[in-house]
Design an enzyme around this catalytic site. Structure first.
Site, PDB file in Angstrom:
ATOM      1  N   TYR A 231     -10.290   0.541  10.870  1.00  0.00           N
ATOM      2  CA  TYR A 231     -11.441   0.831  10.333  1.00  0.00           C
ATOM      3  C   TYR A 231     -11.895   0.005   9.104  1.00  0.00           C
ATOM      4  O   TYR A 231     -12.983   0.248   8.438  1.00  0.00           O
ATOM      5  CB  TYR A 231     -11.434   2.355   9.772  1.00  0.00           C
ATOM      6  CG  TYR A 231      -9.991   2.665   9.119  1.00  0.00           C
ATOM      7  CD1 TYR A 231      -9.899   2.402   7.696  1.00  0.00           C
ATOM      8  CD2 TYR A 231      -8.942   3.332   9.477  1.00  0.00           C
ATOM      9  CE1 TYR A 231      -8.957   2.845   7.010  1.00  0.00           C
ATOM     10  CE2 TYR A 231      -7.762   3.845   8.912  1.00  0.00           C
ATOM     11  CZ  TYR A 231      -7.985   3.459   7.510  1.00  0.00           C
ATOM     12  OH  TYR A 231      -6.870   3.809   6.757  1.00  0.00           O
ATOM     13  N   LYS A 232     -11.180  -0.853   8.772  1.00  0.00           N
ATOM     14  CA  LYS A 232     -11.710  -1.923   7.847  1.00  0.00           C
ATOM     15  C   LYS A 232     -12.579  -2.974   8.411  1.00  0.00           C
ATOM     16  O   LYS A 232     -13.404  -2.828   8.833  1.00  0.00           O
ATOM     17  CB  LYS A 232     -10.339  -2.601   7.001  1.00  0.00           C
ATOM     18  CG  LYS A 232      -9.526  -1.162   6.354  1.00  0.00           C
ATOM     19  CD  LYS A 232      -8.516  -1.841   5.249  1.00  0.00           C
ATOM     20  CE  LYS A 232      -7.768  -0.953   4.524  1.00  0.00           C
ATOM     21  NZ  LYS A 232      -7.232   0.165   5.197  1.00  0.00           N
TER      22      LYS A 232
ATOM     23  N   ASP B 117       2.528  -5.458   7.984  1.00  0.00           N
ATOM     24  CA  ASP B 117       1.324  -4.549   8.172  1.00  0.00           C
ATOM     25  C   ASP B 117      -0.039  -5.443   7.897  1.00  0.00           C
ATOM     26  O   ASP B 117      -0.124  -6.333   7.032  1.00  0.00           O
ATOM     27  CB  ASP B 117       1.277  -3.685   6.546  1.00  0.00           C
ATOM     28  CG  ASP B 117       0.330  -2.703   6.555  1.00  0.00           C
ATOM     29  OD1 ASP B 117      -1.079  -2.970   7.119  1.00  0.00           O
ATOM     30  OD2 ASP B 117       0.501  -1.621   6.259  1.00  0.00           O
TER      31      ASP B 117
ATOM     32  N   ARG C  43     -12.436  -4.248  -6.592  1.00  0.00           N
ATOM     33  CA  ARG C  43     -12.207  -4.882  -5.517  1.00  0.00           C
ATOM     34  C   ARG C  43     -13.434  -5.097  -4.752  1.00  0.00           C
ATOM     35  O   ARG C  43     -14.310  -4.258  -4.739  1.00  0.00           O
ATOM     36  CB  ARG C  43     -11.191  -4.134  -4.723  1.00  0.00           C
ATOM     37  CG  ARG C  43      -9.920  -3.815  -5.169  1.00  0.00           C
ATOM     38  CD  ARG C  43      -8.686  -3.380  -4.007  1.00  0.00           C
ATOM     39  NE  ARG C  43      -9.555  -2.467  -3.230  1.00  0.00           N
ATOM     40  CZ  ARG C  43      -9.002  -2.008  -1.959  1.00  0.00           C
ATOM     41  NH1 ARG C  43      -8.034  -2.591  -1.480  1.00  0.00           N
ATOM     42  NH2 ARG C  43      -9.709  -1.108  -1.199  1.00  0.00           N
TER      43      ARG C  43
ATOM     44  N   PHE D 256       0.967  -1.183  -0.020  1.00  0.00           N
ATOM     45  CA  PHE D 256       0.139  -0.086   0.000  1.00  0.00           C
ATOM     46  C   PHE D 256       0.698   1.188  -0.187  1.00  0.00           C
ATOM     47  O   PHE D 256       1.817   1.189   0.805  1.00  0.00           O
ATOM     48  CB  PHE D 256      -0.894  -0.169   1.132  1.00  0.00           C
ATOM     49  CG  PHE D 256      -1.912   1.085   1.487  1.00  0.00           C
ATOM     50  CD1 PHE D 256      -3.087   0.719   0.315  1.00  0.00           C
ATOM     51  CD2 PHE D 256      -1.834   2.181   1.936  1.00  0.00           C
ATOM     52  CE1 PHE D 256      -4.039   1.935   0.355  1.00  0.00           C
ATOM     53  CE2 PHE D 256      -2.783   3.166   1.859  1.00  0.00           C
ATOM     54  CZ  PHE D 256      -4.005   3.081   1.201  1.00  0.00           C
TER      55      PHE D 256
END
Length: 366
Positions: free
Chosen positions: A198-199, A173, A341, A106
């Site tokens: 928050y995912k 990560d 996605r 990312f």
């Protein structure tokens, strides 16, 4: 399945839990209580009535989900800031010359790694997890457990062992794997780990991230951001910095209490979740969606069998197709130039959602 615990609008198929998880229903009421009572009535007294310890207490709740014993995870700051802390802590005092970064990482991880390399004089080298080519020059390896574009799941055990075999440290990560599958940080001897909340953990937009520093590394971990919250005596107001002996040394400044306590409330839905069962549910959902996409469309699924809770599809005009999907009530996202996605949160996504999403995708692209 705990769909009844979440606010998912009627008629919406929500497949973007890999970007922002859906809110548990009780969070709004809990935040209101924090604002009206803890802040509004107790005022400054709330700091000594639970606020101050919240980063460690909530960190321990996340620790249970990532295989970390209590006292090794603290919540606060953003993923970017925590990547910086971990990398700087890993390279402090090293005589080695390179940082190796997952080439498909990312972007923020890459940016932070470049910044650390620039500040420390180390070289940075990008490499795919399948061909890291590590050596005695390697100080630290920064890896994503799940590839954010393709959803590919990397082998944490094998890659951690590969780094340790040459005396390098590894920073993992977990942004796209926390809340997806069982993770065993302690058992695998991981040096550092970071992740957002928050995912799949449903902490809310911009909810604070976490950092894992195992107990045997805490005494030598030098937080490069020596803020007052990480001080041994934060209220001693001393002019010199003395780090806390434990995980509190990974704290920096005053925590965002409203967002942090919203996250705390969100984690309630995880209290009785069996991560092994959740993993099987995620694999079943993504397999079902893949099956129907491949049966109903000519689009290429680029997600390998070894995966997180994500299916990525190569599609011309990906942005336009996703815009139309969203207009029809199927919410995923896209990544330029041509990737759709779809993130499957097993706590609230159903089999019917998976099948219907594939049908709508087929109708749009037919």
């Amino acid at each position: 399945m705990r769909r009844e615990l979440f606010d998912v609008p009627e008629g919406i198929i929500y497949l973007d839990g890999n970007s922002l998880g859906a809110p548990p229903k009780h969070v709004a009421e809990r935040v209101q209580e924090v604002v009206k009572h803890q802040w509004g009535t107790r005022l400054i007294r709330s700091w000594s009535e639970g606020w101050w310890e919240a980063p460690q207490r909530i960190g321990d709740r996340i620790g249970r989900l990532i295989g970390a014993a209590p006292g090794q995870v603290v919540v606060g700051d953003s993923t970017s800031v925590n990547v910086y802390k971990a990398l700087m802590g890993a390279v402090k005092g090293t005589e080695r010359t390179e940082i190796v970064c997952d080439e498909s990482t990312f972007p923020t991880d890459g940016y932070i790694a470049q910044s650390v390399a620039s500040l420390t004089g180390l070289k940075i080298r990008a490499a795919h997890p399948s061909s890291l080519d590590l050596s005695e020059d390697t100080a630290v390896v920064l890896l994503n457990q799940v590839d954010y574009r393709t959803g590919a799941l990397h082998d944490m055990k094998a890659l951690t062992e590969q780094a340790h075999a040459v005396g390098a440290q590894v920073v993992w990560d977990l942004c796209h794997s926390a809340g997806v599958l069982p993770i065993e940080l302690d058992a695998l001897g991981v040096d550092f780990a970071v992740g957002c909340t928050y995912k799949f953990l449903n902490g809310g937009p911009g909810s604070p991230a976490f950092i894992y520093v195992p107990k045997h590394r805490q005494a030598t971990f030098e937080n490069p951001l020596s803020g007052w919250n990480g001080h041994r005596e934060p209220f001693g107001m001393k002019p010199s910095y003395e780090p806390d002996p434990g995980i509190m040394r990974a704290r920096v400044g005053t925590p965002d209490i409203l967002s942090m306590l919203a996250l705390d409330a969100s984690l309630d839905v995880w209290d009785d979740v069996d991560l092994a069962e959740l993993r099987q549910r995620g694999l079943a959902l993504t397999a079902l969606f893949r099956e129907h996409v491949e049966k109903l469309t000519s689009l290429e699924v680029i997600t390998p069998e070894r995966r997180g809770n994500q299916i990525s599809v190569r599609c011309p005009d990906a942005k336009a197709v996703m815009d139309e999907l969203i207009a029809r009530g199927v919410i995923g996202d896209h990544r330029p130039p041509d990737i759709l996605r779809f993130g499957f949160a097993p706590l609230y996504v159903t089999d019917e959602d998976a099948v219907r999403a594939a049908e709508v995708l087929a109708d749009i692209t037919r």
